[in-house]
Write a protein that holds these residues in place. Sequence first.
Motif, PDB file in Angstrom:
ATOM      1  N   UNK A  96       4.747   1.648  -0.840  1.00 44.09           N
ATOM      2  CA  UNK A  96       5.747   0.857  -0.123  1.00 44.09           C
ATOM      3  C   UNK A  96       5.910  -0.539  -0.723  1.00 44.09           C
ATOM      4  N   UNK A  97       5.140  -0.851  -1.733  1.00 43.03           N
ATOM      5  CA  UNK A  97       5.263  -2.138  -2.424  1.00 43.03           C
ATOM      6  C   UNK A  97       4.664  -3.321  -1.704  1.00 43.03           C
ATOM      7  N   UNK A  98       3.985  -3.080  -0.587  1.00 45.24           N
ATOM      8  CA  UNK A  98       3.500  -4.194   0.233  1.00 45.24           C
ATOM      9  C   UNK A  98       2.122  -4.714  -0.159  1.00 45.24           C
ATOM     10  N   UNK A  99       1.323  -3.872  -0.814  1.00 43.95           N
ATOM     11  CA  UNK A  99      -0.037  -4.296  -1.146  1.00 43.95           C
ATOM     12  C   UNK A  99      -0.358  -4.060  -2.617  1.00 43.95           C
ATOM     13  N   UNK A 100      -1.151  -4.993  -3.151  1.00 46.28           N
ATOM     14  CA  UNK A 100      -1.669  -4.867  -4.509  1.00 46.28           C
ATOM     15  C   UNK A 100      -3.182  -4.713  -4.410  1.00 46.28           C
ATOM     16  N   UNK A 107      -1.575  -9.227  -0.358  1.00 49.21           N
ATOM     17  CA  UNK A 107      -0.270  -9.043   0.282  1.00 49.21           C
ATOM     18  C   UNK A 107       0.801  -9.374  -0.755  1.00 49.21           C
ATOM     19  N   UNK A 108       1.615  -8.377  -1.109  1.00 54.47           N
ATOM     20  CA  UNK A 108       2.596  -8.573  -2.176  1.00 54.47           C
ATOM     21  C   UNK A 108       3.722  -9.517  -1.774  1.00 54.47           C
ATOM     22  N   UNK A 141      -4.647 -13.232  -0.879  1.00 53.22           N
ATOM     23  CA  UNK A 141      -5.732 -12.256  -0.840  1.00 53.22           C
ATOM     24  C   UNK A 141      -6.103 -12.022   0.619  1.00 53.22           C
ATOM     25  N   UNK A 142      -6.085 -10.771   1.051  1.00 51.47           N
ATOM     26  CA  UNK A 142      -6.391 -10.458   2.442  1.00 51.47           C
ATOM     27  C   UNK A 142      -7.787  -9.877   2.621  1.00 51.47           C
ATOM     28  N   UNK A 143      -8.295  -9.184   1.614  1.00 50.95           N
ATOM     29  CA  UNK A 143      -9.606  -8.541   1.712  1.00 50.95           C
ATOM     30  C   UNK A 143     -10.263  -8.471   0.343  1.00 50.95           C
ATOM     31  N   UNK A 144     -11.590  -8.548   0.332  1.00 57.34           N
ATOM     32  CA  UNK A 144     -12.366  -8.285  -0.876  1.00 57.34           C
ATOM     33  C   UNK A 144     -13.311  -7.133  -0.567  1.00 57.34           C
TER      34      UNK A 144
END
Length: 325
Positions: free
Chosen positions: A242-246, A260-261, A266-269
């Motif tokens: 969906x292109x929303x996350x890298x 978050x694209x 950066x949302x999580x590691x």
Amino acid sequence: MMPKTGRRSCWSLVVALLWWCGSISSAASAGSMAYVANEKSDDVSIIDTATNAVVRTVAVGKRPRGVAILPDRSRVYVANGNSDDISVIDAATGKVVATWPAGVDPEGLALSPDGTRLYAVNENGGTVTVLDTKTGTAMATIEVQVEPESIAISPNGQIAYVSNETSNTISVIDTAALKVVANIPVAKNPRGIAFSPDGRYAYVTSEQIEPGVLSVIEVARHKVIKSIPVGERPVGVVVSRDGRKLYVAHGRSNAVYVIDARTLTITTQIPVGQRAWYLAFTPDEQRLYVACGRSDAVAVIDVAAEKVIATVPVGKMPFGVAIPK
């Protein structure tokens, strides 16, 4: 009592049905395999993603790294850097059925969307070799810049981006003309590349600065429009459907960063194994498989839970991983 001829016909039908079911089962399982290139054991580990077990180990050439799979799932291509060739694996049998010359030191691989062309990046040669996937014949050799590593094809198949580690550039190849039409300056030592699903953007990791950098390229202008700091030694990058996350794998941070694209934050590691290099989604994008070179293993991430749910031992120094879409 059923006549013998009737029993024979019934038995023949049962055998046929068993064969048909077995064929379907084989095809289904072939579609759920992860292929991992192990550059120091000169082989490919095949992981059944339903069980996270290695079901076969296939000997290939010397120092295998890049892996690519035909859209119809019938063939798997493996770049052997120290053999200067490509191993062609039949996905149904798990056996090498051909070996093709592919220029000097092939590393990154990519297929055209229709599966008719295989692009092999020649790291020490400074070129890209384009092969016909039916015959293995070299169609073109395209000069890029110094120490190219990886390659990605745009969703519409019209361009290819090649990361040049020493030149600190992305070479843009026109796939119709089979020539370089632009070189895009990026941060030092670019490695991984991924296009957004709509083809508007390309994401490039650069590892030899502190911290590492993820650059966003606007494809229409072949220009970097934003760069953000990430972890140490970012290498592989993939984008959700969906292109929303890298998702970016880091070789020194030993983690996959979720970004978050839209906001480029950066949302999580997610901690994984040592020297995380390249990574691939399962077709349903419920899991992410990460080659962890120094751990001699593949980390399996549950995408929704954003955590590792399995660690699969493979060969020595896993580098590239590919899963049929």
